[in-house]
Design an enzyme around this catalytic site. Structure first.
Site, short mmCIF file in Angstrom:
data_model
loop_
_atom_site.label_atom_id
_atom_site.label_comp_id
_atom_site.label_asym_id
_atom_site.label_seq_id
_atom_site.Cartn_x
_atom_site.Cartn_y
_atom_site.Cartn_z
N ARG A 40 16.74 37.74 -29.54
CA ARG A 40 15.44 38.41 -29.48
C ARG A 40 15.20 39.25 -30.72
NH1 ARG A 40 15.47 39.77 -22.94
NH2 ARG A 40 14.65 37.72 -22.36
N TYR A 96 9.29 31.95 -27.66
CA TYR A 96 10.67 31.71 -27.23
C TYR A 96 11.48 32.99 -27.17
CZ TYR A 96 11.79 30.74 -32.32
OH TYR A 96 11.95 30.77 -33.67
N GLU A 97 12.66 32.87 -26.55
CA GLU A 97 13.54 34.01 -26.25
C GLU A 97 12.87 35.04 -25.36
OE1 GLU A 97 16.47 33.54 -26.79
OE2 GLU A 97 16.33 31.93 -28.25
N GLY A 98 12.04 34.58 -24.45
CA GLY A 98 11.30 35.48 -23.57
C GLY A 98 9.96 35.80 -24.18
#
Length: 590
Positions: free
Chosen positions: A297, A441-443
């Site tokens: 993140r 992406y990555e949340g």
């Protein structure tokens, strides 16, 4: 074709002058013998050469050719294999890795500068090693000594890569409903069955092996996210002596055709009874995976800064050269048919906005890196705990604010070019396409905002928030602190709004979701204000040493405080409007 030149002067300014990194490293025993200012500068110089001369020239060709899939095999664009081979010779994958297993052991404050260069040069290329670095971090933190000694050395070396296998077709954010299964075997291993999607670097032709970290459920697992376990699943089985054995039951079913980062293979990965080994404890895999996810993140947040930095370089060069119209107060280049467009107020507004947000982001990333170093290396347990709390608080801000404003900055850079910004040869449209994924992406950034407000700020009654705002107040008490009144007002605004939201959420849980994105942005603008004040403080004292560089810092800080920080006023007003306006329509009325 646009070039990329790493902003080394600014990186050194942040590391050495704003944060005094050498003083920090000198008091951390694990780093004192490893790195100093001269070592850091030498690494940055070499990184600038690698990214600017080796990796950046493959950015456009990689985008045009893209990763290719044929009969279950992925091939990267022309030139990637050769560049990757040279890249790993420098040990870049293991830059901040554990020296016990072959990493270089460099501090995160230094690594974030390198990551920015890498993303600015070529986001697709950067992702192959970024996932490997994150996988190494998770293995180092949670795997057994046997697994670490088997997998980490070739991964740090770059001969083997890593991937993160979470998402399934029906389970994105809600990982508790994943269907992948792990069956225990008599020899202590497991057999994994299931399919994962959106796997960055799930297959490629750069490394001789790929080590997948996979979330799956054991037969007796409790329901929901508490039933997830983490497994290491090599593409090629590894013998006890570290040599490669037979192919594992892992295959790439396809790759995605995407808007951007086209040279990065985004894969469907199938596990058909693949041999696997447990990482950490059973049913505690999500916590272990979060070690990697939080690394990624921050990393993809830095992608936002890197792409914006590249866009800025291109836009400034174009604005100085492109002749259109005359300056409002009279010709600045009377000997030419028109003035360069950098004389026009709106062009300057866009360029200064990119500059202020990119340099503010670089300082914020360095601050988060500093806290990561303290959390990992400080011999003082209380300092470690404080730093870890700040990392948890600030990671969602870094991921979401860097990438939301990174897209805005890339669009500004494209807009400076006018119609040419929409044309492929100038590179600006690719930056817009490439950076767009970083918000997803990555949340997704909406999830990051919910995490910040719900889990990080309100969950502890604002205690950790006040650790952060306390630093702002402490700085503002210094007699020579610039923008003292604005900083104190901004910090109080963030604190008061947080308290108000805690009261509102007690009566209506929708208030958290309704306010979260605007709250994260307001938090980001307040944080950048503090960092710009810190940079301005340094610049003011050193102005006579280099009037051009430090004068630019002071002018950009002033622009930020007067033209960008006021955005918090509108954000606060939107937050205080509450959740009701979002629920006036029925589902059928949309």
């Amino acid at each position: 074709m646009p070039e990329f030149n790493a902003p080394l002067r600014d990186m050194r300014f942040v590391l050495h002058e704003v944060f005094d990194a050498q003083a920090l490293w000198a008091r951390l025993p694990a780093l004192a013998e490893t790195v100093d200012a001269a070592t850091a500068d030498a690494i940055l110089e070499e990184a600038a050469k690698v990214t600017g001369q080796l990796i950046a020239p493959l950015n456009r060709s990689g985008d045009e050719q893209g990763a290719q899939w044929h009969d279950g095999q992925v091939s990267t664009p022309e030139g990637f294999q050769q560049a990757y081979a040279t890249y790993i010779e420098g040990g870049w994958v293991g830059l901040s890795g554990n020296p016990e297993f072959g990493g270089m052991g460099m501090p995160k404050m230094l690594a974030v500068q390198f990551e920015e260069m890498l993303y600015a040069a070529n986001s697709s290329f950067a992702l192959y090693s970024a996932l490997s670095s994150g996988a190494c971090l998770a293995l180092d933190a949670h795997a057994s000594d046997t697994l670490k000694r088997l997998y980490l050395p070739p991964m740090y070396e770059g001969r083997w890569a890593g991937s993160m296998c979470l998402t399934e077709a029906h389970a994105g954010t809600d990982l508790g409903i994943v269907r992948s299964r792990a069956e225990p075997q008599a020899d202590g291993s497991y057999r994994i069955s299931g399919s994962k999607i959106f796997i960055t670097g799930g297959d490629q032709d750069l490394t001789e092996n790929i080590i997948h970290l996979v979330l799956a459920k054991l037969p007796d697992a409790p329901p929901g996210p508490k039933g997830l376990s983490l497994f290491v699943v090599p593409k090629v089985l590894v013998n006890p002596d570290g040599s490669l054995g037979a192919a594992n039951a892992v295959s790439c079913g396809s790759i995605e055709h995407k808007m951007g980062i086209k040279a990065s293979a985004t894969c469907v990965i199938n596990f058909d009874g693949a041999s696997a080994w447990l990482v950490g404890e059973a049913n505690k895999g999500l916590a272990a995976m979060f070690t990697m996810m939080n690394y990624e993140r921050l990393s993809v947040g830095i992608q936002g800064i890197g792409c914006a930095a590249a866009s800025y370089q291109n836009a400034v060069a174009y604005a100085r050269d492109r002749l259109q119209g005359r300056a409002a107060n009279g010709a600045s280049a009377p000997d030419k048919v028109a003035d360069p467009i950098i004389v026009h107020p709106d062009v300057r507004r866009m360029l200064l906005s990119i500059k202020a947000m990119t340099e503010g982001g670089r300082a914020f990333a360095s601050y988060v890196g500093q806290q990561l170093d303290l959390a990992k290396f400080s011999p003082d347990a209380a300092e470690q705990d404080r730093a870890q709390a700040l990392v948890a608080l600030l990671t969602p801000v870094a991921k979401a604010f860097f990438t939301d404003t990174g897209l805005e900055s890339c669009i500004h850079g494209q807009q400076v070019f006018g119609g040419h910004g929409y044309i492929r040869e100038w590179g600006q449209e690719q930056l817009v396409r490439d950076v767009r994924i970083a918000q997803i992406y990555e949340g997704t950034n909406g999830i990051q905002a919910l995490d910040l407000l719900g889990r990080k700020v309100l969950a502890d009654g604002g205690v950790t928030l006040r650790l952060f705002t306390g630093e702002i107040h402490q700085f503002a008490q210094q007699p020579d602190a610039p923008y003292r009144a604005q900083l104190i007002e901004a910090a109080h605004r963030l604190e008061d709004l947080s308290d108000w939201l805690e009261d509102q959420a007690a009566n209506d849980r929708n208030e958290i979701g309704a306010a979260s994105v605007e709250y994260l942005h307001l938090f980001g603008y307040v944080a950048y204000a503090w960092l710009w004040a810190r940079m301005a403080q340094v610049a003011k004292h050193k102005l006579q040493d280099d009037p051009e560089f430090y004068g630019a810092k002071l002018a950009t800080a002033k622009f930020y405080m007067q033209r960008l920080l006021p955005r918090v006023l509108g954000l606060e007003q939107a937050i205080r409007a509450g959740s009701q306006p979002l629920f006036e329509l029925s589902a059928e009325q949309f």
